[in-house]
Design an enzyme around this catalytic site. Structure first.
Site, PDB file in Angstrom:
ATOM      1  N   LYS A  93       0.889  -1.007  -0.011  1.00 49.26           N
ATOM      2  CA  LYS A  93      -0.057   0.007   0.055  1.00 49.26           C
ATOM      3  C   LYS A  93       0.918   1.037  -0.006  1.00 49.26           C
ATOM      4  O   LYS A  93       2.101   1.038   0.604  1.00 49.26           O
ATOM      5  CB  LYS A  93      -0.897  -0.017   1.273  1.00 49.26           C
ATOM      6  CG  LYS A  93      -2.106   0.858   1.127  1.00 49.26           C
ATOM      7  CD  LYS A  93      -3.160   0.096   0.298  1.00 49.26           C
ATOM      8  CE  LYS A  93      -4.400   0.771   0.365  1.00 49.26           C
ATOM      9  NZ  LYS A  93      -5.590  -0.402   0.090  1.00 49.26           N
TER      10      LYS A  93
HETATM   11  N1  GLU Z   1      -7.492   0.044  -3.183  1.00 48.46           N
HETATM   12  C1  GLU Z   1      -8.120  -1.304  -3.580  1.00 48.46           C
HETATM   13  C2  GLU Z   1      -8.166  -2.177  -2.208  1.00 48.46           C
HETATM   14  O1  GLU Z   1      -7.834  -1.663  -0.932  1.00 48.46           O
HETATM   15  C3  GLU Z   1      -7.488  -2.002  -4.812  1.00 48.46           C
HETATM   16  C4  GLU Z   1      -6.034  -2.409  -4.698  1.00 48.46           C
HETATM   17  C5  GLU Z   1      -5.643  -3.006  -6.164  1.00 48.46           C
HETATM   18  O2  GLU Z   1      -6.522  -2.885  -7.063  1.00 48.46           O
HETATM   19  O3  GLU Z   1      -4.513  -3.279  -6.304  1.00 48.46           O
HETATM   20  O4  GLU Z   1      -8.332  -3.642  -2.313  1.00 48.46           O
END
Ligand code: GLU
Length: 414
Positions: free
Chosen positions: A104
């Site tokens: 993240k």
């Molecule tokens: N931000 C989204 C999540 O928390 C998608 C992450 C992604 O597609 O890599 O799952």
């Protein structure tokens, strides 16, 4: 109220790893991020002044595949939050069994205070700052809170300028730049599919089921749209500016039009205004927190009157609140299952980028359905196999096992 997201995640992880009787050292290896990068980002504002912002990319685990996870632009972004969110990604991708790890990132900034030029500059500076650790086969960012397809397009462009055309460096791109059909709606649609299966599994009628949704951004609004089509009654929604309630069910298409015109659901004449906190305590079948983390906590958990919580957001329920809800007999369908639709379609987008071959909408939707439904029943089966097992602990157990196996098989413990 101060909520430490990383502590909350650790609590959830510990519970599951104890159930699994995981070796202590392996548990510690799995629990903490592999790598943490913090970056300083200079930005020349439109008025010529200099502002330095802080950004992060935290890579939790890549035993099952490249690091994968979104980028969040929000004033509350800090190292603990990003750490927790990166770990949730590892277990989310493992739970739905797609070949990715978890990461993240984000910038501590309120993008509403930036002009379009400033936002683009900041995004490009951030890409240059994290470029040593990202890559099509190493770490693939995506949208999250306050980031969108336009921002992903800038990321793709900035990275491609030094590395050659690389659509697979980021997912959630506009369709015209190699994005996938169905990616924009995927998280909200996935939340709705999970709710639908939960209703089926627990013998609750879907038609006419009452739903309250906290948050009307990408996740909340697509969930509302899909659930409305399923025949559910969305009785309340909220966004950062306010909350509205209509016990007969909101006219979602009209509400979406209002949001489009005014930038908010606030002051819509379709419903009466209520306090934002009230929404969480409304009597309803399903409550969907689809905004930020830590919103259901020890001070308000007791007031919940829904039959089931479906976690559209990441980490919306603190461990203390989880316990209160367990005692109140309110099951919680955890984030790593309920909101996995987004990363599932991100995976499909990445596959299409690698193949330079693009699928039709129907194919994406069918594959998403199948993945989520299978993951739901796998989690539900484990949760129901033992008396004291919540859906969350079951979901963590399944995914921790998969990541642990990959670490061991790769010989990463020597
Ligand atoms: N931000 C989204 C999540 O928390 C998608 C992450 C992604 O597609 O890599 O799952």
């Amino acid at each position: 109220m101060e909520i430490n997201n990383f502590k909350s995640y650790c609590d959830q992880f510990d519970r599951a790893s104890q159930e699994l009787k995981l070796d202590e050292n392996l548990a510690s290896l799995l629990k903490y991020p592999d790598r943490e990068l913090a970056v300083e980002l200079p930005l020349i504002r439109d008025d010529g002044s200099l502002k330095v912002l802080r950004g992060y990319r935290i890579q939790h685990n890549d035993a099952r595949g490249p690091f994968k996870g979104g980028l969040r632009f929000h004033p509350q972004v800090d190292v603990d939050e990003v750490r927790a969110l990166s770990a949730l990604m590892t277990f989310k991708t493992a739970l739905v069994d797609i070949p990715f790890g978890g990461a993240k990132g984000g910038i501590q900034v309120d993008p509403a205070t930036l002009s379009q030029r400033e936002l683009e500059q900041l995004t490009r500076t951030f890409v240059r700052a994290i470029s040593p650790v990202i890559g099509v086969q190493t770490d693939i960012p995506a949208p999250d809170v306050n980031t969108n397809a336009q921002i992903m397009a800038w990321i793709m462009d900035e990275y491609s300028q030094t590395n050659g055309y690389s659509p697979g460096i980021v997912t959630g791109k506009p369709i015209s730049l190699g994005g996938s059909q169905g990616r924009e709606s995927a998280t909200g649609v996935g939340v709705s599919i999970t709710l639908r299966e939960t209703a089926k599994h627990r013998n609750m009628p879907l038609e006419g089921a009452t739903v309250a949704i906290q948050g009307f951004g990408n996740v909340g609004s697509w969930a509302a749209r899909t659930l409305h089509e399923y025949g559910c009654k969305i009785i309340a929604v909220s966004d950062a500016r306010g909350a509205i309630y209509n016990k007969e069910g909101l006219d979602i298409p009209a509400l979406l039009e209002h949001q489009e015109a005014h930038g908010s659901i606030h002051l819509s004449s379709l419903a009466e205004p209520i306090e934002q906190d009230e929404l969480l305590c409304l009597e309803c079948d399903f409550l969907i927190p689809a905004a930020l983390g830590g919103v259901i906590h020890k001070m308000n958990a007791e007031c919940l009157r829904c039959k089931v919580v479906i976690e559209g957001a990441n980490g919306p329920t603190t461990p203390t609140a989880d316990e209160v809800l367990w005692k109140k007999n309110i099951p919680v369908i955890p984030d790593i299952l309920a909101n996995a639709g987004g990363v599932i379609v991100s995976y499909y987008e990445w596959v299409q980028n690698l193949q330079r071959h693009y699928w039709e909408d129907g194919e994406v939707t069918r594959k998403l359905e199948r993945k989520l439904v299978d993951s739901f029943y796998e989690t539900a089966a484990l949760a129901h196999s033992r008396k004291e097992l919540s859906y969350r602990t079951a979901a963590f157990m399944l995914s921790i096992k998969r990541v642990a196996e990959a670490i061991e098989m790769r010989g990463r413990i020597t």
